[in-house]
Design an enzyme around this catalytic site. Structure first.
Site, short mmCIF file in Angstrom:
data_model
loop_
_atom_site.label_atom_id
_atom_site.label_comp_id
_atom_site.label_asym_id
_atom_site.label_seq_id
_atom_site.Cartn_x
_atom_site.Cartn_y
_atom_site.Cartn_z
N HIS A 63 0.75 -1.24 -0.09
CA HIS A 63 -0.01 0.03 -0.02
C HIS A 63 0.79 1.37 0.06
CE1 HIS A 63 -3.57 -2.32 0.86
NE2 HIS A 63 -3.00 -2.90 1.71
N ASN A 136 -10.55 -3.41 1.67
CA ASN A 136 -10.05 -3.65 0.30
C ASN A 136 -11.09 -3.28 -0.62
OD1 ASN A 136 -7.20 -4.17 0.72
ND2 ASN A 136 -7.57 -6.35 0.71
N TYR A 346 0.11 -4.23 11.67
CA TYR A 346 -0.03 -2.89 11.09
C TYR A 346 0.58 -2.03 12.18
CZ TYR A 346 -3.10 -3.78 7.13
OH TYR A 346 -3.47 -4.16 5.84
#
Length: 515
Positions: A63, A136, A346
Site C-alpha cells: 500500500h 480492500n 499494522y
C-alpha cells in the site's frame, strides 16, 4: 484531523531557521571571504541539508502508493440491536473521517491504474476513540493462512537478482496456492483496474463481530458501496493511463473534491448469528469466501462522504496510520487468523515508519483525551504532563469497563497445532459462480484476455500448465480459452478433495469442542 491551514495569496510570514531565528537570505551560505571554505557555525545551512537528507520516511511495504481525503461518516439507520458502539447510539451521529486509498503491490512511484487490489482505509474519530476500518476494494483475498502473506507479497514485487517484476514468480505462487483463484478472477476482470480511487466499492473481507449492550452479538461483514457506481477501465485504457498519467487516481480524487463533486458511499452490513455460522457452508473465518446476499442481505447503516482535500499530503495522508486493531467497545475481532495477524502487523509497521508515538501525530490523534502509562520515546510531544506513569494510589486513573460481559460463543479448546488449510472443492464453488452466472460475455472475454497477456510472459511451461489446471477446476471452458490465447496445451482440472472433507466451522456452544 488537523485543522486546515489557510494560506493567504500574499504570505507575510518571516523566513526563519527551524528554531525560529530570522534569516535574511535563504540561499546564502557563510564562508571565509568570497572564495574560502564554508563555516561549521552556519546553523541555517547545516540544518537545511541535514533535514533534506532525512525528508523521506520508510515507505509502506504494501500500500505504498495512495491518495486520501477527509470527510465524515453519518449514521443513517438504527442498529442499536447490533452494536452498543457510541457512534451508532443515535441516527444522525457523525464522525470526522480520514480515508486513504492505495494500490497494494507497487512502490510509491508506481501507476495508480496498475492491475492490483486497492486499499480502502477509513479512520473514524469517535467519542470512544478512533475506529479504523482497513478494507480492500474486493470482498475476498488471495490467502486465508497468515504465514503465506509475506511470501505472497514477495512474489508480487521484484525478483531479488534481476530487480524486475517476474511473471514466473507471480504465477508460480498463485498456481501452488489455488485458494487464491477467487481473488485472481476478480483481479483479472475489469474490476482489477478501477477508474479512479473514488469510483470503487470497499469491503471488510474479514468477519468482525458487533456486540449490543446486552452482550448479544453477531458476525458481520461491512460493505461501502459507491453511490455513483463502481467504474472500471479495460486493460488497454489502464495501461495507457499508466504511461500518460501514473497519478491518475490521485488527481481525479483531488479534482472531484475541489469541484465539489464529493465522492460518497452508502455503508451496509451483512449479519450472521453464531448458530447460522455453525451451519453455513463456508467458514466465516475464511477470507477467500463471500457471504451470499440472498442468504445474508445487505442492511444499511450509514453514509461516508469525502468533502475536504488535505492541505498537506505528507502530514495528513502519508503519515496517516490505520490499523484494524483500532476498534471501540461494541465492535470486536473474529478469530479470522489473517485478521488476527494484521492486528499485530499494522501497528508494528507504524512504529517502524513513524515511531512509537505515531498515534500522537495530529492526523492520527484521537479526539478524546489519552490517559495511560505510555511515556517518552521519539517525538513524545503529548507526554501527559505530571501524571504518574504507573498505577498510582495517589493520583489514580478511572477505569471504565465495556458495557457487556465476555462473549459466550467462541470458547476454543484444543491442543497447540501448526495448521495449514487444505484445498477442497469448496474453494472453486464461488469462482465458478462468478464465471458462469455473474460475468456476461464481454466481461468473460476481458477476463480471458487480461489473464492471457500476463500469463503468457511466464517462461515456465510447468507454471503455465499448473495455473491452467486451477482455472480448469473452476470451469474447463475458462481454462481452454486462456490456453488457446497463450498458445499452450489444454490441461485437466486440478485434483482436489471433495467438499465433504473440508474441516467444518465449529466452536463451543455450551459444550467442550476439541479440534
Amino acid at each position: 484531523m488537523p485543522s486546515k491551514q489557510v494560506f493567504e495569496t500574499k504570505d507575510e510570514a518571516v523566513y526563519t531557521t527551524s528554531n525560529g531565528a530570522p534569516v535574511k537570505e535563504p540561499y546564502a551560505a557563510e564562508r571565509v571571504g568570497f572564495n574560502g571554505p564554508l563555516l561549521l557555525q552556519d546553523f541555517h545551512h547545516i540544518d537545511l541539508l541535514a533535514h533534506f537528507d532525512r525528508e523521506r520516511i520508510p515507505e509502506r511495504v504494501v500500500h505504498a502508493k495512495g491518495a486520501g481525503a477527509h470527510g465524515y461518516f453519518e449514521v443513517t439507520h438504527d442498529i442499536t440491536d447490533l452494536t452498543c458502539a457510541a457512534l451508532f447510539k443515535k441516527v444522525g451521529n457523525r464522525a470526522r473521517a480520514t480515508v486513504r486509498f492505495s494500490t497494494v503491490g507497487g512502490e510509491s512511484g508506481s501507476a495508480d491504474t496498475a492491475r492490483d487490489p486497492r486499499g480502502f482505509a477509513i479512520k473514524l474519530r469517535t467519542e470512544e476513540g478512533n475506529l479504523d476500518w482497513v478494507f480492500n476494494n474486493t470482498p475476498v483475498f488471495f490467502i486465508r493462512d497468515p504465514a503465506k502473506f509475506p511470501h505472497f507479497i514477495h512474489t508480487q514485487k521484484r525478483d531479488p537478482q534481476t530487480h524486475l517484476k517476474d511473471a514466473d514468480m507471480f504465477w508460480d505462487y498463485l498456481s501452488q496456492n489455488p485458494e487464491s483463484i477467487h481473488q485472481v478472477m476478480i483481479l483479472f476482470s475489469d474490476r482489477g483496474t478501477p477508474d479512479g480511487y473514488h469510483q470503487m466499492h470497499g469491503y471488510s473481507g474479514h468477519t468482525f463481530k458487533f456486540v449490543n449492550d446486552k452482550g448479544d452479538w453477531y458476525y458481520v461483514q461491512i460493505h461501502f458501496i459507491a453511490d455513483k457506481g463502481f467504474k472500471t477501465l479495460d486493460n488497454e485504457q489502464a495501461g495507457k493511463l499508466a504511461g500518460d498519467n501514473p497519478d491518475y487516481g490521485i488527481q481525479s480524487l483531488f479534482e472531484a473534491i475541489e469541484s465539489k463533486q464529493y465522492p460518497s458511499w452508502t455503508v451496509y452490513v451483512q449479519t450472521m448469528t453464531p448458530a447460522q455460522a455453525e451451519s453455513f457452508r463456508y467458514s466465516v473465518l475464511d477470507l477467500t469466501k463471500i457471504w451470499p446476499h440472498s442468504q445474508f442481505p445487505l442492511r444499511p447503516i450509514g453514509k461516508l462522504v469525502l468533502n475536504e482535500n488535505p492541505a498537506n499530503y505528507f502530514a495528513e495522508i502519508e503519515q496517516a496510520a490505520f490499523s484494524p486493531s483500532h476498534i471501540v467497545p461494541g465492535i470486536e475481532p473474529s478469530a479470522d487468523p489473517v485478521l488476527q495477524s494484521r492486528f499485530f502487523s499494522y501497528p508494528d509497521t507504524h512504529r517502524h515508519r513513524l515511531g512509537v508515538n505515531y498515534q500522537q501525530l495530529p492526523v492520527n490523534a484521537p479526539i478524546v483525551p489519552i490517559a495511560n502509562f505510555q511515556r517518552d520515546g521519539f517525538m513524545a510531544f503529548n507526554n501527559q504532563g505530571a501524571r504518574p506513569n504507573y498505577q498510582s494510589s495517589i493520583s489514580p486513573l478511572k477505569y471504565k469497563a465495556k458495557p457487556y460481559s465476555s462473549l459466550q460463543h467462541e470458547t476454543w479448546i484444543g491442543n497447540s497445532i501448526a495448521h495449514l488449510s487444505e484445498i477442497t472443492e469448496l474453494d472453486f464453488e464461488q469462482p465458478r459462480e462468478l464465471w458462469q452466472k455473474v460475468l456476461d460475455d464481454t466481461h468473460k472475454a476481458h477476463l480471458v484476455h487480461n489473464v492471457a497477456v500476463h500469463l503468457v510472459n511466464a517462461k515456465s511451461a510447468e507454471v503455465k500448465a499448473r495455473q491452467l489446471s486451477v482455472f480448469a477446476a473452476v470451469d474447463q471452458d475458462l481454462s481452454d480459452r486462456i490456453a488457446k490465447a497463450i498458445g499452450a496445451p489444454t490441461v485437466q482440472p486440478l485434483k482436489v478433495k471433495p467438499a465433504s472433507e473440508a474441516i467444518p466451522f465449529k466452536t463451543n456452544i455450551g459444550k467442550s469442542q476439541n479440534f
